[in-house]
Design an enzyme around this catalytic site. Structure first.
Site, PDB file in Angstrom:
ATOM      1  N   SER A  72      -1.452   6.349 -14.764  1.00  0.00           N
ATOM      2  CA  SER A  72      -1.506   6.134 -13.414  1.00  0.00           C
ATOM      3  C   SER A  72      -2.457   5.031 -13.124  1.00  0.00           C
ATOM      4  O   SER A  72      -2.404   4.055 -12.139  1.00  0.00           O
ATOM      5  CB  SER A  72      -1.915   7.205 -12.458  1.00  0.00           C
ATOM      6  OG  SER A  72      -0.753   8.150 -12.457  1.00  0.00           O
TER       7      SER A  72
ATOM      8  N   ASP B 294       3.545   6.293  -3.227  1.00  0.00           N
ATOM      9  CA  ASP B 294       2.739   7.857  -3.894  1.00  0.00           C
ATOM     10  C   ASP B 294       2.532   8.586  -3.071  1.00  0.00           C
ATOM     11  O   ASP B 294       3.458   8.843  -1.970  1.00  0.00           O
ATOM     12  CB  ASP B 294       1.546   7.045  -4.679  1.00  0.00           C
ATOM     13  CG  ASP B 294       0.812   7.909  -5.566  1.00  0.00           C
ATOM     14  OD1 ASP B 294       0.873   7.416  -6.635  1.00  0.00           O
ATOM     15  OD2 ASP B 294       0.372   8.977  -5.077  1.00  0.00           O
TER      16      ASP B 294
ATOM     17  N   HIS C 225      -4.499  10.226  -4.972  1.00  0.00           N
ATOM     18  CA  HIS C 225      -3.914   9.563  -6.015  1.00  0.00           C
ATOM     19  C   HIS C 225      -3.650   7.950  -5.455  1.00  0.00           C
ATOM     20  O   HIS C 225      -3.870   6.906  -5.985  1.00  0.00           O
ATOM     21  CB  HIS C 225      -2.721  10.246  -6.582  1.00  0.00           C
ATOM     22  CG  HIS C 225      -2.213   9.792  -7.927  1.00  0.00           C
ATOM     23  ND1 HIS C 225      -1.086   9.245  -8.060  1.00  0.00           N
ATOM     24  CD2 HIS C 225      -2.915   9.789  -9.095  1.00  0.00           C
ATOM     25  CE1 HIS C 225      -0.760   8.882  -9.214  1.00  0.00           C
ATOM     26  NE2 HIS C 225      -1.935   9.280 -10.069  1.00  0.00           N
TER      27      HIS C 225
END
Lengths: 635, 104
Positions: free
Chosen positions: A265, A46, A87
């Site tokens: 996600s 990520d 994230h």
């Protein structure tokens, strides 16, 4: 019976839902039996992982990590203007946040190790993606990827040649040969009428495609449907519903904890965490065993919109929810008793040229392909897993096309859903759609591809130029599948989930990681600078030695007669700019009195004769008639 | 220096090609394959930055630093494409483009 002092654990409804019992991943029973992901490493591919955060640091695996954006081993996220690089840290927290540290939350597999590969925070190319998918692939067991092509409802994209090669190499050679487990999020294009069969990561046979459902078990507004979705798990829903509570970064506005993680996600890492629990109890599960166990144990549940269909093998599938909700208790108990599926068998049809017009709805173009017993004899393929269809179609508005595939059992898969946003005039060129809805069904028989034009333009129609069918499966017969279903149901009581029971598990292959030691540019620069410096001084000293040798030679020539110093230009002499090295020699005359010739020691390296001294004491004249006592000259 | 350090160290902004070489039967050693890749990169006017991850036979060639002008870049591209397209050792090659990937 499990209690954690983590302040946000009570809000983590996806782990243990007190408000709506059963609306969670059913993991506490597994934890009670000490199944926490111990010995398994999950890597979050990520925008980085802030591994210094309290909830992550103790479980962080530097050995499995790397930063491909900065090309160094530390995947720490870099703050950016949008405060967006949290994230990866959030995904990592869902998987392996440390319990009982009085900080934030708890991860699904809180006993596992968590690594990070930072690759999304900068320009990304096929080769970087390929490096990421196999980075430290003997250390990282599971790759959790909560990203993909644009979910704008008009993109058709996925891994290209290199990315596909890396996924394939990963499942063949990763994790000591058992195969890396690639978990991908199915996509957030729901509002744009998107479908994850237009995403090559989601419809790849090598990936576990995970969708999302909200706390009420319904498909959230952002979620996409597709025939290649394996299963779903929880994530945030609309504003009225709770999102996922997990660790957050503490950079910029981050506090180290968030209650707002959502989207597909947030679902994919939960699935990755549950797979880590499976691998703890059975490390030798292959990448296909993991997919099979998900298919066999995901649970269908009441949802009117879900359009569940039960296939010939008894598996229920929905384009919205895959084979249903992931359930940690069922996954782990099935893993405990699972013996590996037979090798992967496949059948590829020839490229079937059609060049047929696609009529406007309600008519449809229907093409068939019969797969006979003879066709399957070589591979031994009996029952299906993934079915892929590669098509080339021209059409002025790609989103108007609808493609359905019917397996021999009659099971329908909507492999190409119409997309109102997709006005691309390029059609499809060798694009591969896939479906898992025929999993476990017999492979032999007639496959039907039905293509419709659901657009409202009456202008030129599309043409199906060619298509090709690829079947993946194994030699398992329908009876084998039913036997396995029965075995798993008998294990769901948990009677095998204790240390006293364990099936033999081969150790796996020793596969050297080839990447060896890559010198980082900084190290390289340092080495080069040191090298240059060394070379310079070496040359200088050699020159120095050479010149001083020469002058010593010259001075020893003086011993036999007047010295003739090398010609020095008058001008240079007057200006005092002449430079030459004069050896510092001690010469003992008869009286043993040491006299020193040559100028005072100049700065090291530059022996510059002192003009004053020079005029009075030129190099010693050694009168020829001295007895043969060798002049001692010490230089 | 910027390009060194293997394919991980992408050549941000410069042209680059992924190349898959045919590996010969007698070619056990990665070393000889690497040498062939170096030679091929040189012939194409590029620099071989090494093998792409764990993919045997796959190499990343990048444009040497210093070709900034658009005209030069186009010349580099044409020369490289011509050299790679026709070379018997090349199984496939593809110029690297930036991928658009979004977090979900």
């Amino acid at each position: 019976s499990v209690h954690f002092n983590d302040p946000k654990y009570p809000q983590q409804w996806h782990l243990n839902n007190r408000r709506s019992p059963g609306r969670d991943i059913n993991v506490t029973g597994v934890w009670e039996r000490n199944v926490t992901g111990r010995g398994v490493t999950v890597v979050v591919v990520d925008d980085g992982v802030e591994h210094t955060v309290q909830d992550i640091a103790p479980n962080y695996s530097p050995e499995g990590s790397y930063d491909l954006n900065s090309n160094d081993p530390d995947p720490m996220p870099h703050p950016d203007v949008e405060n967006g690089n949290h994230h990866g840290t959030r995904c990592a927290g869902e998987i392996a946040a440390v319990p009982n540290n009085s900080f934030c939350a708890v991860g699904v597999a809180y006993g596992s190790r968590i690594a990070g590969i930072r690759v999304l925070d900068g320009p990304l190319t096929d080769s970087m993606e390929a490096v990421a998918f196999n980075k430290h692939y003997q250390i990282n067991d599971i790759y959790s990827c909560s990203w993909g092509p644009d979910d704008d409802g008009k993109t058709v994209d996925g891994p290209h040649q290199l990315g596909k090669a890396a996924l394939q190499h990963g499942v063949m050679a990763g994790r000591q040969g058992f195969g890396s487990i690639f978990v991908v999020a199915s996509g957030n294009g729901g509002q744009h009428n998107d479908n994850c069969n237009y995403d090559g990561y989601a419809n790849s046979i090598y990936t576990v495609t995970i969708g999302a459902v909200d706390e009420e078990g319904r498909m959230p507004f952002y979620a996409e449907e597709c025939a290649s979705m394996l299963a779903v798990t929880f994530s945030g829903g609309d504003k009225m519903l709770r999102s996922i509570v997990t660790t957050d970064w503490d950079l910029q506005r981050g506090t180290g904890c968030t209650e707002g993680h959502t989207g597909t996600s947030a679902a994919a890492p939960l699935a990755a965490g549950m797979i880590a629990l499976m691998l703890q109890v059975r490390p030798c599960l292959t990448w296909r065993d993991v997919q099979h166990i998900i298919v066999f144990t995901a649970t269908q549940y009441e949802d009117r919109h879900a359009d569940w269909v039960t296939n010939e093998a008894g598996f229920s599938h929905s384009h919205q929810h895959g084979f249903g909700l992931l359930n940690a208790w069922r996954l782990v108990n099935a893993a405990k008793v699972w013996t590996s599926v037979p090798y992967l068998a496949s059948y590829v049809s020839p490229v079937i040229k059609e060049n047929k017009a696609i009529p406007q709805t309600p008519s449809a173009l229907e093409v068939l392909w019969n797969v006979s017993r003879t066709d399957l004899e070589m591979s031994g393929l009996k029952t299906l897993e993934h079915v892929a269809v590669t098509v080339s179609i021209t059409h002025p508005r790609r989103g108007s096309l609808e493609l359905k595939l019917f397996c021999p059992s009659g099971m329908m898969s909507l492999i190409g859903a119409p997309r109102s946003m997709d006005s691309d005039p390029g059609g499809f060129s060798d694009w591969t759609f896939s479906t898992v809805r025929c999993w476990g069904e017999r492979a032999r028989g007639v496959y039907r591809l039905v293509v419709r034009d659901v657009g409202d333009e009456s202008l030129h129609v599309g043409v199906l130029q060619q298509w090709q069918l690829t079947l993946y499966g194994s030699v398992w017969s329908p009876v084998d599948i039913r036997d396995r279903q029965r075995l798993l149901e008998s294990a769901m009581s948990g009677k095998y989930l204790h240390d006293g029971f364990s099936l033999p598990c081969p150790p796996g292959l020793k596969i050297p990681e080839e990447d060896g030691y890559t010198i980082t540019p900084n190290t390289l620069k340092t080495l080069v600078l040191v090298g240059c410096f060394t070379i310079f001084w070496t040359v200088y000293y050699m020159l120095e030695m050479y010149l001083s040798q020469r002058s010593v030679a010259a001075s020893s020539a003086c011993g036999r007669g007047p010295c003739h110093w090398p010609h020095r230009s008058r001008k240079a002499k007057e200006e005092g700019t002449e430079l030459e090295s004069v050896p510092l020699c001690h010469s003992k005359d008869l009286g043993g009195v040491e006299t020193e010739s040559g100028g005072p020691p100049a700065s090291p390296g530059l022996l510059v004769p002192d003009p004053l001294v020079q005029s009075s004491k030129s190099a010693p004249d050694c009168p020829p008639d001295l007895p043969q006592r060798r002049e001692e000259q010490i230089c | 220096l910027a390009g060194a350090g293997g394919p991980e160290a992408q050549h941000p902004g410069g042209l680059s090609w992924a190349v898959h070489l045919h590996s010969r039967a007698d070619e056990r050693e990665e070393k000889t394959l690497e040498q062939r890749a170096d030679a091929l990169a040189q012939a194409a006017g590029l620099v071989n930055t090494g093998r792409i991850g764990e993919l045997h036979g796959h190499y990343l060639f990048v444009q040497p630093a210093g070709h900034g002008q658009a005209v030069e870049v186009e010349a580099v591209r044409q020369r490289a494409e011509a050299a790679l397209a026709g070379h018997e050792d090349v199984r496939w090659h593809s110029e690297q483009r930036l991928l658009k990937r979004t977090k979900r």
